[in-house]
Design an enzyme around this catalytic site. Structure first.
Site, PDB file in Angstrom:
ATOM      1  N   SER A  94       0.848  -1.181   0.000  1.00 21.37           N
ATOM      2  CA  SER A  94       0.000   0.000   0.000  1.00 21.37           C
ATOM      3  C   SER A  94       0.884   1.232   0.000  1.00 21.37           C
ATOM      4  CB  SER A  94      -0.909   0.007   1.231  1.00 21.37           C
ATOM      5  OG  SER A  94      -1.741   1.148   1.244  1.00 21.37           O
ATOM      6  N   HIS A 108      -2.742   7.439  -4.300  1.00 16.03           N
ATOM      7  CA  HIS A 108      -2.857   6.274  -3.426  1.00 16.03           C
ATOM      8  C   HIS A 108      -2.978   5.039  -4.300  1.00 16.03           C
ATOM      9  CE1 HIS A 108      -5.862   3.314  -1.856  1.00 16.03           C
ATOM     10  NE2 HIS A 108      -4.966   3.235  -0.891  1.00 16.03           N
ATOM     11  N   HIS A 147      -6.326   7.689 -16.084  1.00 16.44           N
ATOM     12  CA  HIS A 147      -7.417   6.744 -16.328  1.00 16.44           C
ATOM     13  C   HIS A 147      -7.131   5.833 -17.517  1.00 16.44           C
ATOM     14  CE1 HIS A 147     -10.747   7.631 -13.513  1.00 16.44           C
ATOM     15  NE2 HIS A 147     -10.073   8.761 -13.345  1.00 16.44           N
ATOM     16  N   ARG A 259       0.190  -2.440  12.973  1.00 21.33           N
ATOM     17  CA  ARG A 259       1.238  -1.516  13.384  1.00 21.33           C
ATOM     18  C   ARG A 259       0.803  -0.084  13.074  1.00 21.33           C
ATOM     19  NH1 ARG A 259       6.330   0.351  11.186  1.00 21.33           N
ATOM     20  NH2 ARG A 259       7.957   0.379  12.807  1.00 21.33           N
TER      21      ARG A 259
END
Length: 308
Positions: A94, A108, A147, A259
Site C-alpha cells: 500500500s 494512493h 485513467h 502496526r
C-alpha cells in the site's frame, strides 16, 4: 494457493516502485522492517519504506505487510458474514504520496490478498486493490492519462466496472463530495480463482508508476505560492477525513491490531480545516469542484487547450 509466490511479487513490486520514486525525488527512502512474534493477536512481518521532506515528496510511504491473525476483523467480513471468527492471512503493498507542489496530485494505490482459514472448510481467498488520484489543481490531460493507463492495464470491461466502484468508494458521504478524480478500485474479487486474482493485482501494481510518474514530471516544476499551499492543506483535510472514517484498509489495520505507525503513515504532514469555507467563483480552486470533483469518462475525453 501459493502465498510464497504472492509475497515474492509484492516485495519485488515495493522495491521497483521505491527505486523509481527515489530517482524522481533524488533522495533515499528510509527502510523500517518489523516483525510480530508468534503467539500474539497478530504475527507476521513487514517493511515500511518512507520519505519525509524530500525534494518532490513532502511525505510518502510504500508499505509491505504479511500478517496472520486469529480472528478476521469486522471490516473484512461485512460482505462475508459466514467467515466471522475465522483465522486469516493477509498480505499487500500500500502506498500514498503527498508531494510538496500543490500542482502535483496526491496518489494512493494498493494491491492485496486475503485468505480466511475456517476450520470446517477450505480456505477462502480474495484479492483487492486499485489506484486513485487526488489533485488540488485540475488538469484534464493528467486525469485522462491516469485513467487510460488504468484502462489499458486491466481491459475496458473491468475498467468500466472498477472505475464506477472507485467513484462510489472514494466519496465522502458527510460532505457529499468525491475525494478526488478516482481511478480504479476493486475488493473481494474471487472470480478467476487464485490465478485470476493474482494476475489482476499484478496488472494493477505493474501499471502504477506508468500512471503517476509522468504527471509528477510534468507538474513538479510549476511555480506556486502561499495561496496554493494553503488550498492544498485545506483539501488534504478531506483526505484525512476519508481515511479515518471510511477507508477499509485503515479500519482493517486498526481493528486487527496492526502496526499504527505503518497504518497512519498515509496521513499528510500539513493539514488545515476552515469553517464553512468555499472558493471564490471563477478561480482555479473553484474549478476543481465544478469541473473535476464529479464523475467523468476521463479515459474517453479529448484534452482542451485550457487544461494542457
Amino acid at each position: 494457493m501459493n502465498t510464497t509466490e504472492v509475497r515474492d511479487y509484492l516485495l519485488g513490486l515495493q522495491h521497483r516502485i521505491v527505486s523509481q520514486l527515489e530517482q524522481v525525488d533524488g533522495n533515499a527512502f528510509l527502510s523500517d522492517g518489523w516483525t510480530r512474534e508468534p503467539g500474539g493477536r497478530l504475527e507476521g512481518d513487514g517493511l515500511s519504506r518512507l520519505i519525509e521532506r524530500g525534494s518532490v515528496f513532502e511525505r510518502g510511504g510504500v508499505n509491505f505487510s504479511h500478517v496472520k491473525g486469529r480472528v478476521l476483523p469486522p471490516s473484512a467480513t461485512q460482505h462475508r458474514p459466514e467467515l466471522a471468527g475465522a483465522p486469516f492471512e493477509a498480505m499487500g503493498v500500500s502506498l500514498v504520496l503527498h508531494p510538496h507542489n500543490p500542482f502535483v496530485p496526491t496518489v494512493h494505490a494498493n494491491v492485496r490478498m486475503f485468505a480466511a482459514l475456517p476450520a470446517d472448510r477450505e480456505a477462502v481467498v480474495w484479492f483487492g486493490g486499485g489506484m486513485d488520484l487526488t489533485p488540488y489543481y485540475g488538469y484534464e490531460r493528467d486525469a485522462q492519462h491516469f485513467h487510460r493507463v488504468c484502462r489499458d492495464a486491466i481491459g475496458a470491461e473491468r475498467y468500466a466496472k472498477y472505475k464506477t466502484w472507485c467513484d462510489e468508494y472514494f466519496f465522502l458521504k458527510h460532505r457529499n463530495e468525491p475525494r478526488g478524480i478516482g481511478g480504479i478500485f476493486f475488493d473481494d474479487v474471487t472470480d478467476g480463482g487464485f490465478e485470476g486474482g493474482f494476475a489482476l493485482i499484478r496488472a494493477v501494481g505493474d501499471a502504477f508508476t506508468q500512471a503517476y510518474l509522468p504527471i509528477v514530471e510534468r507538474r513538479q516544476g510549476y511555480a506556486y505560492g502561499e495561496r496554493e499551499r494553503d488550498f492544498q492543506a485545506y483539501r488534504r483535510g478531506r483526505y484525512v477525513e476519508f481515511n479515518l472514517v471510511f477507508d477499509r484498509g485503515t479500519l482493517f489495520g486498526l481493528q486487527s491490531g496492526g502496526r499504527t505507525e505503518s497504518i497512519l503513515m498515509s496521513m499528510p504532514p500539513v493539514v488545515t480545516w476552515r469553517y464553512d469555507w468555499a472558493p471564490e467563483p471563477g478561480t482555479p480552486e473553484a474549478r476543481l469542484y465544478s469541473d473535476f470533483l464529479r464523475p467523468r469518462d476521463w479515459a474517453d475525453e479529448t484534452p482542451t487547450a485550457l487544461w494542457l
